[in-house]
Scaffold this motif. Structure first.
Motif, short mmCIF file in Angstrom:
data_model
loop_
_atom_site.label_atom_id
_atom_site.label_comp_id
_atom_site.label_asym_id
_atom_site.label_seq_id
_atom_site.Cartn_x
_atom_site.Cartn_y
_atom_site.Cartn_z
N VAL A 80 15.33 8.50 4.41
CA VAL A 80 15.38 7.59 3.27
C VAL A 80 14.33 8.01 2.24
CG1 VAL A 80 16.22 5.64 4.64
CG2 VAL A 80 13.77 5.98 4.38
N ALA A 81 14.62 7.75 0.99
CA ALA A 81 13.68 8.03 -0.10
C ALA A 81 13.00 6.73 -0.48
CB ALA A 81 14.42 8.61 -1.29
N VAL A 82 11.68 6.73 -0.42
CA VAL A 82 10.90 5.53 -0.71
C VAL A 82 10.08 5.77 -1.97
CG1 VAL A 82 9.12 3.97 0.13
CG2 VAL A 82 10.78 4.94 1.73
N ARG A 83 10.18 4.84 -2.90
CA ARG A 83 9.46 4.97 -4.16
C ARG A 83 8.05 4.41 -4.04
NH1 ARG A 83 11.45 2.71 -10.11
NH2 ARG A 83 9.72 3.61 -11.33
N GLY A 84 7.07 5.21 -4.44
CA GLY A 84 5.68 4.79 -4.39
C GLY A 84 5.27 4.02 -5.64
N ARG A 85 4.06 3.51 -5.63
CA ARG A 85 3.57 2.73 -6.77
C ARG A 85 3.48 3.57 -8.04
NH1 ARG A 85 -1.46 -0.60 -3.90
NH2 ARG A 85 -0.17 -1.81 -2.42
N ASP A 86 3.30 4.88 -7.88
CA ASP A 86 3.19 5.75 -9.05
C ASP A 86 4.54 6.20 -9.57
OD1 ASP A 86 3.94 7.37 -7.00
OD2 ASP A 86 2.32 8.83 -7.23
N GLY A 87 5.61 5.70 -8.97
CA GLY A 87 6.94 6.02 -9.44
C GLY A 87 7.56 7.24 -8.78
N THR A 88 6.79 7.98 -7.99
CA THR A 88 7.33 9.15 -7.31
C THR A 88 8.01 8.73 -6.01
OG1 THR A 88 5.25 9.55 -6.14
CG2 THR A 88 5.55 10.62 -8.29
N TYR A 89 8.88 9.60 -5.50
CA TYR A 89 9.60 9.32 -4.27
C TYR A 89 9.14 10.25 -3.15
CZ TYR A 89 12.94 6.40 -6.84
OH TYR A 89 13.53 5.41 -7.60
N GLU A 90 9.17 9.74 -1.94
CA GLU A 90 8.90 10.58 -0.77
C GLU A 90 9.97 10.33 0.28
OE1 GLU A 90 5.12 9.59 0.83
OE2 GLU A 90 5.84 7.81 1.88
N LYS A 91 10.25 11.34 1.07
CA LYS A 91 11.27 11.23 2.10
C LYS A 91 10.62 10.83 3.42
CE LYS A 91 14.38 14.65 0.06
NZ LYS A 91 15.08 15.94 0.26
N ARG A 92 11.19 9.81 4.06
CA ARG A 92 10.67 9.32 5.32
C ARG A 92 11.77 9.24 6.37
NH1 ARG A 92 7.08 3.98 3.70
NH2 ARG A 92 5.61 4.99 2.23
N GLN A 93 11.37 9.46 7.61
CA GLN A 93 12.24 9.21 8.75
C GLN A 93 11.57 8.12 9.57
OE1 GLN A 93 12.96 12.56 11.31
NE2 GLN A 93 14.87 11.70 12.11
N ARG A 94 12.19 6.97 9.61
CA ARG A 94 11.57 5.80 10.20
C ARG A 94 11.65 5.81 11.74
NH1 ARG A 94 14.30 1.87 5.71
NH2 ARG A 94 12.60 1.92 4.18
N ALA A 95 10.59 5.31 12.36
CA ALA A 95 10.55 5.16 13.81
C ALA A 95 10.64 3.67 14.12
CB ALA A 95 9.26 5.74 14.38
N ARG A 96 11.48 3.33 15.11
CA ARG A 96 11.71 1.92 15.41
C ARG A 96 11.60 1.65 16.91
NH1 ARG A 96 14.61 -0.46 10.96
NH2 ARG A 96 15.35 1.11 9.51
N CYS A 97 11.20 0.43 17.23
CA CYS A 97 11.27 -0.10 18.58
C CYS A 97 12.38 -1.13 18.55
CB CYS A 97 9.94 -0.72 19.00
SG CYS A 97 9.96 -1.40 20.67
#
Length: 262
Positions: A80-97
């Protein structure tokens, strides 16, 4: 899990020598999901609170090169692409229980990148705990619990000298009872419905803790069945001992009832 959603189970182990890992087993700390109590991670990091925090979201930054770690949480197959406070995006792979997010990894190299590569695993604030009441003190096996058992994270010193106790109530029960103590909360059965149980809950806990009603106040939590008790005149350790005694008493009572029905 929503239909059609794929999830990859990640068993992360950064040590390259299994025999060496077994020899150093005592150096590892086991962490559990603070919400359901499941085993999520084992790491050489023995104090998550000492880890640096990310400025963007406050997540704990676990350096896998520095702390060999086995992660049992499931990694989402999708990135997923998550938008930061500065407006840039980063790609994350989430870990779940289960369905509960506990952390994420940098997925800039895609979801197929090895999760045990020397990088950083980001842990959501408050998601994990090294405390597991049932396992650490043998309660599930019916063994006695030592008087030196430390209070769990849900029983802490609060503001103004009060002891803060996080509660999870089970409504419309047959009787009032303390039924479980976990890292995240003390589980209490109440006879009435959740929306109208505060009075009976405070009266019951006052008897358990040996306090007057005037020494206690109750705050409603983020959901209908959660409460936070502020109790003056008792310490976290004394409150834990009293709640533990009530829990043991309830188990004895339930056992007698079960034997009488057989």
């Amino acid at each position: 899990m929503p239909p059609g959603r794929k999830r990859a189970s990640a068993h992360v182990f950064t040590s390259e020598d299994a025999e060496h890992e077994r020899a150093d087993e005592a150096k590892y700390t086991t962490y559990y999901c603070k919400f359901c109590g499941q085993h999520v991670m084992t790491s050489t990091c023995d104090d998550l609170s000492a880890l640096p925090r990310r400025r963007t979201d406050g997540a704990l930054m676990l350096d896998l090169a520095k702390h060999p770690t086995r992660i049992l949480a499931a990694l989402d197959a999708e990135v997923v692409a998550v938008r930061g406070r500065d407006g840039t995006y980063e790609k994350r792979q989430r870990a779940r229980c289960g369905t509960t997010p506990v952390g994420y990894r940098d997925a800039s190299r895609g979801a197929n990148a090895r999760a045990d590569e020397k990088g950083v695993f980001y842990i959501h604030k408050g998601a994990l705990s090294a405390f597991d009441y049932e396992k650490d003190h043998g309660a599930s096996a019916g063994e006695g619990i030592g008087d030196d058992a430390p209070p769990p994270p849900c029983i802490i010193a609060g503001a103004g000298g009060a002891t803060q106790i996080d509660l999870e109530i089970s409504q419309r029960a047959a009787t009032h009872a303390v039924t479980k103590i976990s890292a995240s909360c003390v589980f209490v059965d109440v006879i009435g419905p959740a929306h109208a149980c505060d009075g009976e809950l405070v009266e019951f806990l006052a008897r358990v803790l040996g306090l007057r009603l005037a020494q206690m106040s109750l705050l409603r939590g983020h959901k209908q069945t959660s409460r936070t008790l502020l109790a003056k005149g008792t310490s976290p350790r004394a409150a834990h001992a009293a709640l533990r005694s009530a829990l043991e008493g309830e188990r004895v009572r339930a056992s007698k009832i079960a034997k009488g029905m057989t």
